[in-house]
Design a protein around this motif. Sequence first.
Motif, PDB file in Angstrom:
ATOM      1  N   GLN A  57      -5.752  -1.099  -3.806  1.00 19.33           N
ATOM      2  CA  GLN A  57      -4.998  -0.761  -2.596  1.00 19.33           C
ATOM      3  C   GLN A  57      -3.493  -0.745  -2.839  1.00 19.33           C
ATOM      4  N   ALA A  58      -3.046  -1.340  -3.930  1.00 19.66           N
ATOM      5  CA  ALA A  58      -1.612  -1.519  -4.165  1.00 19.66           C
ATOM      6  C   ALA A  58      -1.016  -0.311  -4.885  1.00 19.66           C
TER       7      ALA A  58
ATOM      8  N   VAL B 146      -0.001  -5.644   1.163  1.00 22.46           N
ATOM      9  CA  VAL B 146      -1.399  -5.942   0.861  1.00 22.46           C
ATOM     10  C   VAL B 146      -1.534  -7.451   0.647  1.00 22.46           C
ATOM     11  N   LYS B 147      -0.725  -7.991  -0.264  1.00 23.15           N
ATOM     12  CA  LYS B 147      -0.641  -9.440  -0.467  1.00 23.15           C
ATOM     13  C   LYS B 147       0.732  -9.791  -1.031  1.00 23.15           C
TER      14      LYS B 147
ATOM     15  N   ASP C 214       0.838  -1.194   0.000  1.00 22.85           N
ATOM     16  CA  ASP C 214       0.000   0.000   0.000  1.00 22.85           C
ATOM     17  C   ASP C 214       0.879   1.253   0.000  1.00 22.85           C
TER      18      ASP C 214
ATOM     19  N   PHE D  74      -7.252 -10.081  -3.577  1.00 22.00           N
ATOM     20  CA  PHE D  74      -6.988  -8.806  -2.918  1.00 22.00           C
ATOM     21  C   PHE D  74      -7.538  -7.674  -3.766  1.00 22.00           C
TER      22      PHE D  74
END
Length: 295
Positions: A271-272, A245-246, A239, A267
């Motif tokens: 958000q990334a 995030v993953k 993020d 995911f």
Amino acid sequence: MIEKELFWDDLLNAIDTHAYRTIYVVGNTDCGKTTLCRYLVQQMVPQKTVGYVDCDPGQSNLGLPTTLNAGLFTSPEQQAPEQIFSRFIGVTSPRQKKLQCLLAVQRLTEKMKQLGSEFTIIDSSGYASGADAVEFHAVLIESLQPDLVVIVEHENELERLAQYISKLNGIALKRLPVSSHVKPRSMPIRREYRETKFREYFQNSDLKVVDISNMMLCGSLPERFTVQTVRGRLIAFLDSEKFVVKVGVARSIYDNDQICVCLVPEFDQDQASFLQIGDLFLDPELKEDHSKQAG
């Protein structure tokens, strides 16, 4: 159940007497640091919100191997934090990414305090032998400025680090012997632990095509993204604060570095903000593949 030592109560008394708020626990592999830290969490959480920072990218308790992790404990019934914050290192030993580990521990410790930690435990990695390791911990301790450093050792093997800390103003030092209940773990057992964690994390994952055109690529970037430099490589979607995030396993990156095909849990791609390239490769069975070298 934690098998405690009587001398751990002396440490608790010192923490209570001096109202220490941040402690840093350091020692070599197989000295019982993490068990001691778990005991401290257990004893402190009825009175305080406790932040626990797990600094071991190889044998992480809270998160995936290749990450450093932190979370809050707010009640005695908690077995794990409700939310875990992770920083991706991309390797399983701090010696390979010292600067990244230093920054990650700083950011995780800051995050715990921002979220209301009243007592923060920093559980360092087992990378403590040799001049480079001593310097690593010395710099980290000076940067974090904990109230107390706890050294856990067999026979004064961390004497040099202890002498260094004793010269620092405002940081207390306590040296403890290794617990009699410690059970050493071999390298194959440690590797199996990591690979089990990888299998559990990716067990419900599918190959996904991810648009990375709006993400900043960072980490161990190869000169060119080819099958040899990408396939099986651990990557992490981060993020805007660079928390994980993953984590994924790359298959290919193509279309002028705009598209990434990877094995990754579900995911929210919005958000990334960053895609970090790690150094560790996994084979199709999610076992560590050391035949490939990052670069």
